[in-house]
Design a protein around this motif. Structure first.
Motif, short mmCIF file in Angstrom:
data_model
loop_
_atom_site.label_atom_id
_atom_site.label_comp_id
_atom_site.label_asym_id
_atom_site.label_seq_id
_atom_site.Cartn_x
_atom_site.Cartn_y
_atom_site.Cartn_z
N MET A 1 0.84 -1.18 0.00
CA MET A 1 0.00 0.00 0.00
C MET A 1 0.88 1.24 0.00
O MET A 1 1.85 1.32 0.72
CB MET A 1 -0.81 0.02 1.27
N ARG A 2 0.49 2.21 -0.79
CA ARG A 2 1.16 3.51 -0.82
C ARG A 2 0.25 4.52 -0.14
O ARG A 2 -0.97 4.44 -0.24
CB ARG A 2 1.40 3.97 -2.26
N ARG A 3 0.85 5.51 0.55
CA ARG A 3 0.03 6.46 1.29
C ARG A 3 0.68 7.85 1.22
O ARG A 3 1.88 7.98 1.32
CB ARG A 3 -0.10 6.02 2.74
N ALA A 4 -0.16 8.86 1.05
CA ALA A 4 0.28 10.25 1.09
C ALA A 4 -0.69 11.02 1.97
O ALA A 4 -1.89 10.78 1.94
CB ALA A 4 0.31 10.86 -0.31
N THR A 5 -0.15 11.94 2.76
CA THR A 5 -0.97 12.82 3.58
C THR A 5 -0.69 14.25 3.16
O THR A 5 0.47 14.67 3.14
CB THR A 5 -0.66 12.63 5.08
N ILE A 6 -1.75 14.97 2.82
CA ILE A 6 -1.65 16.35 2.37
C ILE A 6 -2.32 17.22 3.42
O ILE A 6 -3.48 16.99 3.77
CB ILE A 6 -2.31 16.57 1.01
N THR A 7 -1.61 18.23 3.92
CA THR A 7 -2.15 19.15 4.90
C THR A 7 -2.06 20.56 4.33
O THR A 7 -0.99 20.99 3.91
CB THR A 7 -1.35 19.07 6.22
N THR A 8 -3.20 21.25 4.30
CA THR A 8 -3.23 22.64 3.84
C THR A 8 -3.86 23.49 4.93
O THR A 8 -4.76 23.03 5.64
CB THR A 8 -4.03 22.79 2.54
N THR A 9 -3.40 24.72 5.08
CA THR A 9 -3.98 25.63 6.05
C THR A 9 -4.74 26.72 5.32
O THR A 9 -4.37 27.12 4.21
CB THR A 9 -2.91 26.24 6.97
N HIS A 10 -5.82 27.21 5.97
CA HIS A 10 -6.75 28.11 5.29
C HIS A 10 -7.15 29.32 6.12
O HIS A 10 -8.20 29.89 5.88
CB HIS A 10 -7.98 27.32 4.85
N GLY A 11 -6.37 29.70 7.09
CA GLY A 11 -6.62 30.93 7.83
C GLY A 11 -7.45 30.77 9.09
O GLY A 11 -7.12 31.32 10.12
N ASP A 12 -8.56 30.05 8.99
CA ASP A 12 -9.38 29.79 10.18
C ASP A 12 -10.21 28.53 9.95
O ASP A 12 -10.25 27.98 8.84
CB ASP A 12 -10.28 30.99 10.52
N GLU A 13 -10.84 28.06 11.03
CA GLU A 13 -11.57 26.80 10.96
C GLU A 13 -12.76 26.86 10.00
O GLU A 13 -13.03 25.89 9.29
CB GLU A 13 -12.04 26.38 12.36
N ASP A 14 -13.45 27.99 9.94
CA ASP A 14 -14.59 28.10 9.03
C ASP A 14 -14.15 27.94 7.58
O ASP A 14 -14.80 27.24 6.79
CB ASP A 14 -15.31 29.43 9.21
N ALA A 15 -13.06 28.58 7.20
CA ALA A 15 -12.54 28.46 5.83
C ALA A 15 -12.12 27.02 5.55
O ALA A 15 -12.40 26.47 4.48
CB ALA A 15 -11.37 29.41 5.62
N ALA A 16 -11.46 26.39 6.52
CA ALA A 16 -11.03 25.00 6.34
C ALA A 16 -12.24 24.08 6.16
O ALA A 16 -12.22 23.17 5.32
CB ALA A 16 -10.18 24.54 7.53
#
Length: 93
Positions: A1-16
Motif C-alpha cells: 500500500m502507498r500512502r500520502a498525507t496532504i495538509t493545507t492551512t486556510h486561515g481559520d476553521e470556518d474556511a477549512a
C-alpha cells in the motif's frame, strides 16, 4: 500500500470547513479528509504508486480551486505532503 498525507492551512476553521466540504464530493473510497483547526488533512491510500500520484495530483488541483472559491487562500497558504517510506516494488505504474 502507498500512502500520502496532504495538509493545507486556510486561515481559520470556518474556511477549512468550507474547503473540506467542497472537496468531499470528489474524494474516492481511498481518501479520508478531516479538519483540524485551520487545516484540512487528507490521506490518500492506493495500491500502486502511479495511482497514488494521479490521485494526489487531482486532489491538489481541486484543493487549490476550492481554496480560491470558498476559503481564504492567500499568498501565505502553506501545504505539506508526507508519504510513507515503503519501498516501491511496483513496476506496473
Amino acid at each position: 500500500m502507498r500512502r500520502a498525507t496532504i495538509t493545507t492551512t486556510h486561515g481559520d476553521e470556518d474556511a477549512a470547513m468550507r474547503v473540506a466540504a467542497s472537496l468531499a464530493p470528489d474524494n474516492t473510497a481511498e481518501m479520508t479528509t478531516c479538519v483540524d483547526g485551520d487545516a484540512v488533512v487528507t490521506t490518500v491510500t492506493r495500491e500502486r504508486t502511479g495511482g497514488l500520484r494521479s490521485t494526489v495530483d487531482d486532489y491538489v488541483v481541486n484543493c487549490r480551486v476550492a481554496a480560491r472559491l470558498g476559503g481564504g487562500e492567500s499568498e501565505a497558504e502553506r501545504s505539506t505532503a508526507q508519504t510513507d517510506d515503503t519501498p516501491d516494488t511496483d513496476t506496473n505504474t
